[in-house]
Motif scaffolding. Sequence first.
Motif, PDB file in Angstrom:
ATOM      1  N   LEU A  49       0.867  -1.182   0.000  1.00 47.71           N
ATOM      2  CA  LEU A  49       0.000   0.000   0.000  1.00 47.71           C
ATOM      3  C   LEU A  49       0.898   1.225   0.000  1.00 47.71           C
ATOM      4  O   LEU A  49       1.841   1.301   0.795  1.00 47.71           O
ATOM      5  CB  LEU A  49      -0.889  -0.006   1.250  1.00 47.71           C
ATOM      6  N   TRP A  50       0.618   2.175  -0.880  1.00 44.05           N
ATOM      7  CA  TRP A  50       1.357   3.422  -0.903  1.00 44.05           C
ATOM      8  C   TRP A  50       0.545   4.481  -0.184  1.00 44.05           C
ATOM      9  O   TRP A  50      -0.621   4.711  -0.523  1.00 44.05           O
ATOM     10  CB  TRP A  50       1.598   3.903  -2.326  1.00 44.05           C
ATOM     11  N   ILE A  51       1.147   5.112   0.796  1.00 45.86           N
ATOM     12  CA  ILE A  51       0.544   6.294   1.416  1.00 45.86           C
ATOM     13  C   ILE A  51       1.403   7.468   0.991  1.00 45.86           C
ATOM     14  O   ILE A  51       2.598   7.521   1.291  1.00 45.86           O
ATOM     15  CB  ILE A  51       0.471   6.186   2.951  1.00 45.86           C
ATOM     16  N   ILE A  52       0.797   8.380   0.268  1.00 42.62           N
ATOM     17  CA  ILE A  52       1.513   9.546  -0.236  1.00 42.62           C
ATOM     18  C   ILE A  52       1.145  10.735   0.655  1.00 42.62           C
ATOM     19  O   ILE A  52      -0.034  11.066   0.786  1.00 42.62           O
ATOM     20  CB  ILE A  52       1.156   9.816  -1.709  1.00 42.62           C
ATOM     21  N   VAL A  53       2.156  11.312   1.268  1.00 41.84           N
ATOM     22  CA  VAL A  53       1.982  12.473   2.142  1.00 41.84           C
ATOM     23  C   VAL A  53       2.781  13.599   1.502  1.00 41.84           C
ATOM     24  O   VAL A  53       4.007  13.538   1.447  1.00 41.84           O
ATOM     25  CB  VAL A  53       2.500  12.194   3.570  1.00 41.84           C
ATOM     26  N   SER A  54       2.072  14.604   0.989  1.00 44.89           N
ATOM     27  CA  SER A  54       2.782  15.637   0.243  1.00 44.89           C
ATOM     28  C   SER A  54       2.124  17.001   0.408  1.00 44.89           C
ATOM     29  O   SER A  54       0.907  17.126   0.460  1.00 44.89           O
ATOM     30  CB  SER A  54       2.833  15.280  -1.240  1.00 44.89           C
ATOM     31  N   SER A  55       2.986  17.998   0.433  1.00 48.02           N
ATOM     32  CA  SER A  55       2.530  19.376   0.402  1.00 48.02           C
ATOM     33  C   SER A  55       2.568  19.860  -1.046  1.00 48.02           C
ATOM     34  O   SER A  55       2.979  19.125  -1.946  1.00 48.02           O
ATOM     35  CB  SER A  55       3.446  20.239   1.275  1.00 48.02           C
ATOM     36  N   THR A  56       2.138  21.092  -1.234  1.00 47.17           N
ATOM     37  CA  THR A  56       2.232  21.755  -2.533  1.00 47.17           C
ATOM     38  C   THR A  56       3.301  22.822  -2.409  1.00 47.17           C
ATOM     39  O   THR A  56       3.423  23.481  -1.374  1.00 47.17           O
ATOM     40  CB  THR A  56       0.883  22.387  -2.920  1.00 47.17           C
ATOM     41  N   HIS A  57       4.073  22.975  -3.457  1.00 48.13           N
ATOM     42  CA  HIS A  57       5.162  23.950  -3.454  1.00 48.13           C
ATOM     43  C   HIS A  57       4.952  24.930  -4.604  1.00 48.13           C
ATOM     44  O   HIS A  57       4.483  24.545  -5.680  1.00 48.13           O
ATOM     45  CB  HIS A  57       6.499  23.208  -3.618  1.00 48.13           C
ATOM     46  N   GLY A  58       5.289  26.177  -4.368  1.00 46.00           N
ATOM     47  CA  GLY A  58       5.227  27.171  -5.436  1.00 46.00           C
ATOM     48  C   GLY A  58       3.820  27.340  -5.984  1.00 46.00           C
ATOM     49  O   GLY A  58       2.851  27.409  -5.242  1.00 46.00           O
ATOM     50  N   ASP A  92      -2.315  25.175   1.932  1.00 49.03           N
ATOM     51  CA  ASP A  92      -2.772  26.420   2.535  1.00 49.03           C
ATOM     52  C   ASP A  92      -3.838  27.005   1.614  1.00 49.03           C
ATOM     53  O   ASP A  92      -3.548  27.384   0.481  1.00 49.03           O
ATOM     54  CB  ASP A  92      -1.577  27.366   2.667  1.00 49.03           C
ATOM     55  N   SER A  93      -5.070  27.063   2.101  1.00 47.21           N
ATOM     56  CA  SER A  93      -6.186  27.486   1.255  1.00 47.21           C
ATOM     57  C   SER A  93      -6.146  28.967   0.897  1.00 47.21           C
ATOM     58  O   SER A  93      -6.963  29.427   0.087  1.00 47.21           O
ATOM     59  CB  SER A  93      -7.524  27.160   1.932  1.00 47.21           C
ATOM     60  N   SER A  94      -5.201  29.718   1.440  1.00 47.91           N
ATOM     61  CA  SER A  94      -5.084  31.117   1.031  1.00 47.91           C
ATOM     62  C   SER A  94      -4.442  31.226  -0.355  1.00 47.91           C
ATOM     63  O   SER A  94      -4.428  32.299  -0.947  1.00 47.91           O
ATOM     64  CB  SER A  94      -4.298  31.927   2.063  1.00 47.91           C
ATOM     65  N   TYR A  95      -3.943  30.105  -0.873  1.00 44.38           N
ATOM     66  CA  TYR A  95      -3.384  30.056  -2.225  1.00 44.38           C
ATOM     67  C   TYR A  95      -4.388  29.397  -3.159  1.00 44.38           C
ATOM     68  O   TYR A  95      -5.055  28.429  -2.788  1.00 44.38           O
ATOM     69  CB  TYR A  95      -2.071  29.255  -2.249  1.00 44.38           C
ATOM     70  N   ASP A  96      -4.474  29.895  -4.385  1.00 43.83           N
ATOM     71  CA  ASP A  96      -5.423  29.315  -5.343  1.00 43.83           C
ATOM     72  C   ASP A  96      -4.960  27.969  -5.874  1.00 43.83           C
ATOM     73  O   ASP A  96      -5.698  27.284  -6.575  1.00 43.83           O
ATOM     74  CB  ASP A  96      -5.738  30.283  -6.485  1.00 43.83           C
ATOM     75  N   THR A  97      -3.749  27.548  -5.523  1.00 45.71           N
ATOM     76  CA  THR A  97      -3.225  26.242  -5.938  1.00 45.71           C
ATOM     77  C   THR A  97      -3.284  25.240  -4.782  1.00 45.71           C
ATOM     78  O   THR A  97      -2.518  24.280  -4.750  1.00 45.71           O
ATOM     79  CB  THR A  97      -1.777  26.380  -6.441  1.00 45.71           C
ATOM     80  N   PHE A  98      -4.216  25.441  -3.869  1.00 44.03           N
ATOM     81  CA  PHE A  98      -4.372  24.608  -2.672  1.00 44.03           C
ATOM     82  C   PHE A  98      -4.351  23.117  -3.030  1.00 44.03           C
ATOM     83  O   PHE A  98      -5.184  22.641  -3.799  1.00 44.03           O
ATOM     84  CB  PHE A  98      -5.682  24.967  -1.969  1.00 44.03           C
ATOM     85  N   VAL A 125      -3.712  24.051   6.364  1.00 42.24           N
ATOM     86  CA  VAL A 125      -2.988  24.532   7.538  1.00 42.24           C
ATOM     87  C   VAL A 125      -3.574  25.824   8.099  1.00 42.24           C
ATOM     88  O   VAL A 125      -3.258  26.200   9.231  1.00 42.24           O
ATOM     89  CB  VAL A 125      -1.470  24.684   7.266  1.00 42.24           C
ATOM     90  N   GLN A 126      -4.454  26.467   7.334  1.00 43.21           N
ATOM     91  CA  GLN A 126      -5.163  27.625   7.877  1.00 43.21           C
ATOM     92  C   GLN A 126      -6.153  27.191   8.961  1.00 43.21           C
ATOM     93  O   GLN A 126      -6.372  27.906   9.932  1.00 43.21           O
ATOM     94  CB  GLN A 126      -5.923  28.366   6.762  1.00 43.21           C
ATOM     95  N   LEU A 127      -6.752  26.018   8.772  1.00 43.41           N
ATOM     96  CA  LEU A 127      -7.734  25.492   9.725  1.00 43.41           C
ATOM     97  C   LEU A 127      -7.112  24.544  10.734  1.00 43.41           C
ATOM     98  O   LEU A 127      -7.601  24.418  11.860  1.00 43.41           O
ATOM     99  CB  LEU A 127      -8.852  24.764   8.967  1.00 43.41           C
ATOM    100  N   ASP A 128      -6.087  23.829  10.312  1.00 38.74           N
ATOM    101  CA  ASP A 128      -5.413  22.833  11.154  1.00 38.74           C
ATOM    102  C   ASP A 128      -3.915  23.132  11.186  1.00 38.74           C
ATOM    103  O   ASP A 128      -3.150  22.547  10.418  1.00 38.74           O
ATOM    104  CB  ASP A 128      -5.649  21.420  10.612  1.00 38.74           C
ATOM    105  N   PRO A 129      -3.471  24.022  12.068  1.00 36.91           N
ATOM    106  CA  PRO A 129      -2.050  24.374  12.100  1.00 36.91           C
ATOM    107  C   PRO A 129      -1.143  23.220  12.524  1.00 36.91           C
ATOM    108  O   PRO A 129       0.062  23.272  12.308  1.00 36.91           O
ATOM    109  CB  PRO A 129      -1.986  25.527  13.105  1.00 36.91           C
ATOM    110  N   VAL A 130      -1.717  22.168  13.111  1.00 37.51           N
ATOM    111  CA  VAL A 130      -0.965  20.956  13.438  1.00 37.51           C
ATOM    112  C   VAL A 130      -1.530  19.851  12.540  1.00 37.51           C
ATOM    113  O   VAL A 130      -2.461  19.139  12.914  1.00 37.51           O
ATOM    114  CB  VAL A 130      -1.093  20.586  14.936  1.00 37.51           C
ATOM    115  N   PRO A 131      -0.991  19.706  11.318  1.00 32.76           N
ATOM    116  CA  PRO A 131      -1.587  18.784  10.347  1.00 32.76           C
ATOM    117  C   PRO A 131      -1.539  17.315  10.762  1.00 32.76           C
ATOM    118  O   PRO A 131      -2.286  16.504  10.219  1.00 32.76           O
ATOM    119  CB  PRO A 131      -0.785  19.032   9.070  1.00 32.76           C
ATOM    120  N   GLU A 132      -0.694  16.984  11.732  1.00 31.17           N
ATOM    121  CA  GLU A 132      -0.629  15.603  12.199  1.00 31.17           C
ATOM    122  C   GLU A 132      -1.969  15.151  12.781  1.00 31.17           C
ATOM    123  O   GLU A 132      -2.358  13.990  12.621  1.00 31.17           O
ATOM    124  CB  GLU A 132       0.464  15.430  13.272  1.00 31.17           C
ATOM    125  N   ASP A 133      -2.682  16.058  13.449  1.00 29.13           N
ATOM    126  CA  ASP A 133      -3.936  15.687  14.107  1.00 29.13           C
ATOM    127  C   ASP A 133      -4.994  15.182  13.122  1.00 29.13           C
ATOM    128  O   ASP A 133      -5.495  14.070  13.275  1.00 29.13           O
ATOM    129  CB  ASP A 133      -4.472  16.842  14.953  1.00 29.13           C
TER     130      ASP A 133
END
Length: 146
Positions: A49-58, A92-98, A125-133
């Motif tokens: 099973l692949w679990i992909i955990v990734s942010s968005t950059h740029g 971060d939903s403040s970016y249009d590339t959320f 992260v605007q709503l959940d500043p601790v994304p681990e939770d």
Amino acid sequence: MAKIEVIVGTTLGSAEYVADEMMAQLTDQGHQVQVHLTPTLCEIDTHALWIIVSSTHGAGDLPDNIQPFFNEISEQKPDLSQVNFALCAIGDSSYDTFCQGPEKLISAIQDCDAKAFVDKIQIDVQLDPVPEDPALAWLAQWQQDI
């Protein structure tokens, strides 16, 4: 118990922290877990099973550490029909590339016949500043199905 490959795309480290917490939770349940911070196709089991955990950059891009993995998949078009995956996207939903960066990787692996194991989670992260939770709560909802 299952073999799980955790594939991490991170720029500032938050996705890595989330992946580490997920790995601990899965290991406590008896699963065999491997985390990949510089993933390559030859190192990742396509029967796990692949679990992909990734942010968005740029501007909606993947983080630099996972971009070569995306390029490998896009260029080689491997048979991933045995792969089931789960996506934990952080943005971060403040970016249009959320959360758009990880979507590019998901599109590439689905083009190679990988299938979603569960519905993705998009952590703002605007709503959940601790994304681990929220990530651990999401994992807890379905980890017994592995």
